[in-house]
Scaffold this motif. Structure first.
Motif, mmCIF file in Angstrom:
data_model
loop_
_atom_site.group_PDB
_atom_site.id
_atom_site.type_symbol
_atom_site.label_atom_id
_atom_site.label_comp_id
_atom_site.label_asym_id
_atom_site.label_seq_id
_atom_site.Cartn_x
_atom_site.Cartn_y
_atom_site.Cartn_z
ATOM 1 N N ILE A 1 31.463 36.901 44.823
ATOM 2 C CA ILE A 1 32.338 36.868 43.416
ATOM 3 C C ILE A 1 32.360 38.144 42.452
ATOM 4 C CG2 ILE A 1 31.592 35.516 40.720
ATOM 5 C CD1 ILE A 1 30.170 33.724 41.970
ATOM 6 N N TYR A 2 31.997 38.852 42.685
ATOM 7 C CA TYR A 2 32.517 40.245 42.599
ATOM 8 C C TYR A 2 33.065 41.259 43.056
ATOM 9 C CZ TYR A 2 32.088 45.448 40.555
ATOM 10 O OH TYR A 2 31.914 46.816 39.669
ATOM 11 N N PHE A 3 33.682 41.345 44.225
ATOM 12 C CA PHE A 3 33.799 41.371 44.726
ATOM 13 C C PHE A 3 35.559 40.835 44.541
ATOM 14 C CE2 PHE A 3 36.246 41.288 49.473
ATOM 15 C CZ PHE A 3 36.845 42.909 49.618
ATOM 16 N N GLN B 1 39.116 42.091 43.483
ATOM 17 C CA GLN B 1 40.376 42.176 44.098
ATOM 18 C C GLN B 1 41.851 41.618 43.332
ATOM 19 O OE1 GLN B 1 41.172 43.825 46.891
ATOM 20 N NE2 GLN B 1 39.356 43.834 48.272
ATOM 21 N N ALA B 2 41.161 40.157 42.481
ATOM 22 C CA ALA B 2 42.393 40.220 41.820
ATOM 23 C C ALA B 2 42.687 41.417 40.735
ATOM 24 C CB ALA B 2 41.436 39.214 41.061
ATOM 25 N N LEU B 3 41.853 41.226 40.400
ATOM 26 C CA LEU B 3 42.769 43.009 38.769
ATOM 27 C C LEU B 3 43.404 43.619 39.844
ATOM 28 C CD1 LEU B 3 39.081 43.382 37.147
ATOM 29 C CD2 LEU B 3 40.951 42.027 36.911
ATOM 30 N N GLU C 1 33.883 53.373 53.379
ATOM 31 C CA GLU C 1 32.808 53.299 52.292
ATOM 32 C C GLU C 1 33.292 52.411 50.883
ATOM 33 O OE1 GLU C 1 29.298 55.261 52.194
ATOM 34 O OE2 GLU C 1 29.473 55.752 50.343
ATOM 35 N N PHE C 2 32.580 50.980 50.474
ATOM 36 C CA PHE C 2 33.709 50.611 49.399
ATOM 37 C C PHE C 2 32.195 50.532 48.115
ATOM 38 C CE2 PHE C 2 34.148 47.989 52.606
ATOM 39 C CZ PHE C 2 33.774 46.475 52.274
ATOM 40 N N LYS C 3 32.406 50.103 47.106
ATOM 41 C CA LYS C 3 31.274 50.186 46.832
ATOM 42 C C LYS C 3 31.522 48.709 45.444
ATOM 43 C CE LYS C 3 28.912 53.045 44.041
ATOM 44 N NZ LYS C 3 28.803 54.411 43.587
#
Length: 258
Positions: free
Chosen positions: A8-10, A14-16, A176-178
Motif C-alpha cells: 500500500i505504501y509503495f 508511486q501515485a505521488l 536499491e529502494f526504500k
C-alpha cells in the motif's frame, strides 16, 4: 499482513511520483470531452502543461536542477517526435497554432513527464544504484539507443542487439529502494522493463484520449503494438542515465560498488 502494508505504501508513493503524468491524463481527458472557447485543443494542452510544470517547481515538487534535466528530456523527445511524424510513424491530426511540421509543442511534455516521474521516485524511494556502469559506458549507450530510433528507418534496427547488450552492461547492477523504512532490491534491467511497460499502458490511455494516433488507429482506436514496450524500455534508459548524472553530481552515496 506486513507485506500488504509495504504494498500500500509503495503504491501510494508511486501515485505521488506520477503527479505530472496524471495531470497530463486529466488534461487530455478534459480537453477531449469539453471544447475550450477560443483555443484549439492542442494549444490548450500546451498551456495547461506549462502551468503544471510551473506549479511543480513553485510547490517544490521539483527543483530547478531537476527542471533542467526534465527540460533536456523534453527537447530529446520533441526532436524524436519531429522525425517520427515526418516518417509517418504516428500523427497528430488536429489543427493547432503551436504545431510545427505536424508536431504540437505539447508532445515534449509527455517525454518530460517520464523524467519527472523518475526524479520523484528517486527522492521518494531513496534510490541507490549498485554497480552502476561508468559514464564511459552509459553515455555511449544512451547515444547509440537514441541514434537507433532515427537510423533504423534506413539501416538494420539494432534494438534487440542493444537489449541483449544491456544484460551484459548491467549484469551486476541493481537498484536499491526504500519502502516504509525497509530496503528492497531489484535488478536494474527489470526495473527498466517495468517502467517501460507501464508507460506503454499509459500510451494506450493517451491514444484512446486522442493525444496522437498510430496508423492502425486512424479509423478506430486499437491497442498500441506490443513492440512499443521495447521502445519505451530503451527511452527509459536514456532518461535514467540523464537523471542519474544529475543526482550523482549532488550526492556521493547514490551508487554502491560491491
Amino acid at each position: 499482513m506486513k507485506y500488504i502494508k509495504y504494498l500500500i505504501y509503495f503504491a501510494a508513493q508511486q501515485a505521488l511520483s506520477c503527479v505530472f503524468p496524471v495531470a497530463i491524463f486529466l488534461i487530455l481527458a478534459i480537453s477531449k470531452v469539453i471544447s475550450i472557447p477560443f483555443l484549439y485543443r492542442y494549444d490548450f494542452i500546451l498551456i495547461a502543461c506549462v502551468i503544471v510544470q510551473v506549479m511543480m517547481v513553485h510547490f517544490k515538487l521539483e527543483t530547478i536542477e531537476e527542471l533542467k534535466v526534465i527540460s533536456l528530456f523534453h527537447i530529446i523527445g520533441l526532436v524524436l517526435e519531429l522525425y517520427k511524424v515526418h516518417m509517418g510513424s504516428w500523427a497528430y491530426p488536429e489543427y493547432a497554432i503551436t504545431k510545427f511540421w505536424g508536431v504540437p509543442l505539447y508532445s515534449g511534455f509527455m517525454y518530460s513527464s517520464v523524467a519527472s516521474y523518475i526524479c520523484q521516485a528517486w527522492r521518494r524511494f531513496d534510490l541507490k544504484f549498485i554497480n552502476w556502469p561508468s559514464n564511459y559506458i552509459t553515455y555511449p549507450l544512451a547515444a547509440v539507443i537514441y541514434t537507433n530510433f532515427f537510423s533504423h528507418h534506413y539501416i538494420l534496427d539494432l534494438r534487440w542487439f542493444i537489449v541483449l547488450s544491456l544484460f551484459v552492461i548491467f549484469l551486476k547492477s541493481n537498484v536499491e529502494f526504500k519502502v516504509y523504512k525497509k530496503c528492497f532490491k531489484m535488478h536494474l534491467v527489470l526495473s527498466f522493463f517495468l517502467i517501460g511497460f507501464f508507460i506503454w499502458v499509459a500510451e494506450n490511455i493517451s491514444t484512446f484520449l486522442g493525444a496522437w494516433k498510430y496508423p492502425n488507429q486512424t479509423e478506430t482506436w486499437n491497442i498500441v503494438h506490443l513492440q512499443k514496450i521495447s521502445s519505451w524500455f530503451l527511452l527509459v534508459i536514456i532518461s535514467i542515465i540523464i537523471v542519474a548524472n544529475l543526482k550523482l553530481k549532488h550526492s556521493s552515496d547514490e551508487i554502491c560498488n560491491t
